[in-house]
Motif scaffolding. Structure first.
Motif, mmCIF file in Angstrom:
data_model
loop_
_atom_site.group_PDB
_atom_site.id
_atom_site.type_symbol
_atom_site.label_atom_id
_atom_site.label_comp_id
_atom_site.label_asym_id
_atom_site.label_seq_id
_atom_site.Cartn_x
_atom_site.Cartn_y
_atom_site.Cartn_z
ATOM 1 N N ARG A 155 0.860 -1.181 0.000
ATOM 2 C CA ARG A 155 0.000 0.000 0.000
ATOM 3 C C ARG A 155 0.903 1.240 0.000
ATOM 4 O O ARG A 155 1.629 1.484 0.974
ATOM 5 C CB ARG A 155 -0.899 -0.005 1.235
ATOM 6 C CG ARG A 155 -1.935 1.107 1.262
ATOM 7 C CD ARG A 155 -2.726 1.081 2.563
ATOM 8 N NE ARG A 155 -3.651 -0.036 2.619
ATOM 9 C CZ ARG A 155 -4.908 0.020 2.192
ATOM 10 N NH1 ARG A 155 -5.381 1.136 1.671
ATOM 11 N NH2 ARG A 155 -5.683 -1.034 2.283
ATOM 12 N N PRO A 156 0.912 2.045 -1.066
ATOM 13 C CA PRO A 156 1.849 3.165 -1.173
ATOM 14 C C PRO A 156 1.818 4.135 0.003
ATOM 15 O O PRO A 156 2.873 4.558 0.489
ATOM 16 C CB PRO A 156 1.415 3.855 -2.470
ATOM 17 C CG PRO A 156 0.817 2.761 -3.287
ATOM 18 C CD PRO A 156 0.111 1.884 -2.299
ATOM 19 N N CYS A 185 -2.137 9.470 -2.593
ATOM 20 C CA CYS A 185 -2.125 8.007 -2.574
ATOM 21 C C CYS A 185 -3.300 7.465 -1.772
ATOM 22 O O CYS A 185 -3.972 6.511 -2.196
ATOM 23 C CB CYS A 185 -0.809 7.494 -1.975
ATOM 24 S SG CYS A 185 0.635 7.685 -3.038
ATOM 25 N N GLN A 186 -3.561 8.073 -0.617
ATOM 26 C CA GLN A 186 -4.646 7.612 0.238
ATOM 27 C C GLN A 186 -5.992 7.742 -0.462
ATOM 28 O O GLN A 186 -6.839 6.842 -0.390
ATOM 29 C CB GLN A 186 -4.653 8.427 1.534
ATOM 30 C CG GLN A 186 -5.678 7.960 2.561
ATOM 31 C CD GLN A 186 -5.352 6.583 3.088
ATOM 32 O OE1 GLN A 186 -4.333 6.395 3.741
ATOM 33 N NE2 GLN A 186 -6.226 5.613 2.822
ATOM 34 N N GLN A 187 -6.188 8.860 -1.175
ATOM 35 C CA GLN A 187 -7.441 9.054 -1.897
ATOM 36 C C GLN A 187 -7.607 8.015 -3.006
ATOM 37 O O GLN A 187 -8.695 7.446 -3.185
ATOM 38 C CB GLN A 187 -7.479 10.467 -2.485
ATOM 39 C CG GLN A 187 -7.578 11.565 -1.441
ATOM 40 C CD GLN A 187 -7.473 12.953 -2.048
ATOM 41 O OE1 GLN A 187 -7.179 13.114 -3.234
ATOM 42 N NE2 GLN A 187 -7.697 13.976 -1.233
ATOM 43 N N ALA A 188 -6.518 7.759 -3.743
ATOM 44 C CA ALA A 188 -6.586 6.763 -4.822
ATOM 45 C C ALA A 188 -6.811 5.361 -4.253
ATOM 46 O O ALA A 188 -7.579 4.569 -4.816
ATOM 47 C CB ALA A 188 -5.299 6.805 -5.642
ATOM 48 N N GLU A 189 -6.160 5.064 -3.135
ATOM 49 C CA GLU A 189 -6.339 3.758 -2.493
ATOM 50 C C GLU A 189 -7.782 3.568 -2.024
ATOM 51 O O GLU A 189 -8.368 2.487 -2.188
ATOM 52 C CB GLU A 189 -5.385 3.623 -1.313
ATOM 53 C CG GLU A 189 -3.927 3.506 -1.708
ATOM 54 C CD GLU A 189 -2.984 3.774 -0.543
ATOM 55 O OE1 GLU A 189 -1.771 3.860 -0.787
ATOM 56 O OE2 GLU A 189 -3.462 3.915 0.606
ATOM 57 N N SER A 193 -10.205 0.668 -3.236
ATOM 58 C CA SER A 193 -10.771 -0.243 -2.234
ATOM 59 C C SER A 193 -12.289 -0.266 -2.313
ATOM 60 O O SER A 193 -12.920 -1.327 -2.193
ATOM 61 C CB SER A 193 -10.319 0.166 -0.829
ATOM 62 O OG SER A 193 -8.914 0.020 -0.682
ATOM 63 N N GLN A 194 -12.894 0.897 -2.506
ATOM 64 C CA GLN A 194 -14.345 0.958 -2.650
ATOM 65 C C GLN A 194 -14.795 0.213 -3.905
ATOM 66 O O GLN A 194 -15.829 -0.476 -3.903
ATOM 67 C CB GLN A 194 -14.803 2.412 -2.700
ATOM 68 C CG GLN A 194 -14.644 3.149 -1.374
ATOM 69 C CD GLN A 194 -14.929 4.639 -1.496
ATOM 70 O OE1 GLN A 194 -15.405 5.120 -2.525
ATOM 71 N NE2 GLN A 194 -14.617 5.390 -0.438
ATOM 72 N N GLY A 195 -14.014 0.353 -4.973
ATOM 73 C CA GLY A 195 -14.329 -0.378 -6.195
ATOM 74 C C GLY A 195 -14.246 -1.882 -5.985
ATOM 75 O O GLY A 195 -15.084 -2.636 -6.495
ATOM 76 N N ALA A 238 -3.680 -0.607 -9.278
ATOM 77 C CA ALA A 238 -2.931 -0.536 -8.026
ATOM 78 C C ALA A 238 -1.434 -0.472 -8.296
ATOM 79 O O ALA A 238 -0.708 0.295 -7.645
ATOM 80 C CB ALA A 238 -3.265 -1.742 -7.146
ATOM 81 N N ASP A 239 -0.958 -1.247 -9.268
ATOM 82 C CA ASP A 239 0.458 -1.216 -9.613
ATOM 83 C C ASP A 239 0.842 0.111 -10.269
ATOM 84 O O ASP A 239 1.965 0.596 -10.098
ATOM 85 C CB ASP A 239 0.811 -2.377 -10.536
ATOM 86 C CG ASP A 239 1.158 -3.642 -9.765
ATOM 87 O OD1 ASP A 239 1.355 -3.549 -8.534
ATOM 88 O OD2 ASP A 239 1.221 -4.723 -10.374
ATOM 89 N N HIS A 240 -0.088 0.671 -11.027
ATOM 90 C CA HIS A 240 0.169 1.999 -11.602
ATOM 91 C C HIS A 240 0.355 3.036 -10.497
ATOM 92 O O HIS A 240 1.237 3.901 -10.590
ATOM 93 C CB HIS A 240 -0.983 2.411 -12.520
ATOM 94 C CG HIS A 240 -0.820 3.770 -13.123
ATOM 95 N ND1 HIS A 240 0.097 4.062 -14.100
ATOM 96 C CD2 HIS A 240 -1.458 4.943 -12.852
ATOM 97 C CE1 HIS A 240 0.025 5.340 -14.422
ATOM 98 N NE2 HIS A 240 -0.913 5.903 -13.682
ATOM 99 N N LEU A 241 -0.460 2.938 -9.450
ATOM 100 C CA LEU A 241 -0.321 3.850 -8.318
ATOM 101 C C LEU A 241 1.026 3.642 -7.622
ATOM 102 O O LEU A 241 1.699 4.601 -7.237
ATOM 103 C CB LEU A 241 -1.469 3.633 -7.335
ATOM 104 C CG LEU A 241 -1.442 4.479 -6.056
ATOM 105 C CD1 LEU A 241 -1.462 5.963 -6.388
ATOM 106 C CD2 LEU A 241 -2.608 4.112 -5.147
ATOM 107 N N ARG A 242 1.437 2.372 -7.467
ATOM 108 C CA ARG A 242 2.731 2.086 -6.858
ATOM 109 C C ARG A 242 3.869 2.651 -7.712
ATOM 110 O O ARG A 242 4.832 3.231 -7.190
ATOM 111 C CB ARG A 242 2.875 0.576 -6.661
ATOM 112 C CG ARG A 242 2.039 0.023 -5.524
ATOM 113 C CD ARG A 242 2.263 -1.460 -5.316
ATOM 114 N NE ARG A 242 1.331 -2.275 -6.071
ATOM 115 C CZ ARG A 242 0.189 -2.754 -5.600
ATOM 116 N NH1 ARG A 242 -0.178 -2.497 -4.355
ATOM 117 N NH2 ARG A 242 -0.602 -3.508 -6.346
ATOM 118 N N GLN A 243 3.745 2.477 -9.023
ATOM 119 C CA GLN A 243 4.786 2.985 -9.922
ATOM 120 C C GLN A 243 4.853 4.505 -9.885
ATOM 121 O O GLN A 243 5.948 5.091 -9.845
ATOM 122 C CB GLN A 243 4.518 2.501 -11.351
ATOM 123 C CG GLN A 243 5.553 2.989 -12.366
ATOM 124 C CD GLN A 243 5.434 2.267 -13.689
ATOM 125 O OE1 GLN A 243 5.138 1.081 -13.737
ATOM 126 N NE2 GLN A 243 5.673 2.972 -14.783
#
Length: 292
Positions: A155-156, A185-189, A193-195, A238-243
């Motif tokens: 989790r980023p 990051c938190q907003q995207a996570e 997560s909701q999705g 999720a991996d795009h967010l990590r990248q």
């Protein structure tokens, strides 16, 4: 005229009904063929001495699925090599920082380490197409890493919280930029997560809507399968967010700070793996003496 129009409407309704029935029969036939193929794969695997738990979803089911899926088998081999290479990158960063290497050479090490993580994201994307459940389960990770698992990886926002304090002195602007990055990051996570929660609900509803005794569950299973295909997209997002988190950190930090950040990241995962080994090899707890 009204009678003719009504007859024409009836003929059109009947034609559409036949088309729907034909499509429904074709869908059932397609599902039947897929089930037959799966049964053949299971029988073939049993002949080779593989074992599935009594319910078909026992502790061996993930390993069994991987054994039937060449994409997952390739991923496991590639991931083993990836881990070895990551450990070499981590060692190189540690040696470079202790030897006070110049910024140019240090920058090359940072770029190489970043690209190595990006390579993993590409490997996972291919593996998710082969079996998204396997990637999402984290069975290719150590047990301690799975404890912190989030949609196929770390989790980023949490990584930023625990590792940023290990970076050497930063400016106020850097701290502000990293704080804003953490919030993004938190907003995207939260959105992802909701999705995921919504996807789980829809799949559950599709599965629950089937009625096995009336043999009407197959179309519902087909709908559930279609919805589960979205898992690949979730892993990729999720991996795009990590990248993007790794990229943004490399832009915010100096080369030496970025090297320290990537070193902390690599050592963190190494320690989680070590923790998993310690946990697996812990001595058995002596049985408590019960006094009546």
């Amino acid at each position: 005229m009204q009678i003719q129009r009504r007859l024409a409407q009836n003929r059109e309704a009947a034609r559409k009904s036949r088309l729907r029935k034909k499509a429904y029969v074709q869908q059932l036939e397609s599902c039947r063929v897929k089930l037959m193929q799966l049964e053949q794969e299971v029988d073939h695997a049993k002949q080779q001495g593989l074992h599935i738990g009594g319910t078909g979803l026992g502790s061996n089911s993930l390993g069994f699925a991987a054994s039937l899926n060449s994409g997952i088998t390739n991923f496991e081999m590639e991931y083993g090599r990836w881990l070895e290479e990551r450990n070499r990158h981590t060692l190189a960063l540690r040696n470079a920082l202790s030897s006070h290497m110049g910024d140019v050479e240090l920058g090359e090490l940072v770029d190489g380490t970043m690209n190595h993580y990006f390579k993993l994201f590409g490997m996972k994307s291919a593996a998710a197409k082969a079996d998204a459940f396997y990637v999402m389960s984290g069975m290719w990770k150590s047990s301690a890493e799975r404890f912190f698992f989030w949609i196929g990886g770390f989790r980023p926002s949490e990584i930023l919280k625990i590792l940023v304090p290990r970076i050497e002195t930063m400016t106020e602007q850097q701290r502000s930029d990293i704080s804003n990055l953490g919030k993004s990051c938190q907003q995207a996570e939260d959105a992802l997560s909701q999705g995921m929660d919504k996807l789980q609900q829809m799949v559950s509803e599709s599965v629950a809507a089937g009625q096995l005794e009336e043999q009407t569950n197959t179309p519902n299973m087909s709908t559930a399968m279609e919805r589960l295909a979205a898992l690949v997209s979730f892993v990729n997002q999720a991996d795009h967010l990590r990248q993007e988190t790794l990229l943004q950190m490399s832009r915010i930090l100096t080369k030496r700070q970025a090297a320290r950040w990537l070193l902390a990241l690599g050592e963190y995962f190494q320690r989680l793996q070590a923790l998993s080994s310690f946990w697996a090899n812990r001595p058995p707890k002596p049985a408590e003496c019960l006094i009546p």
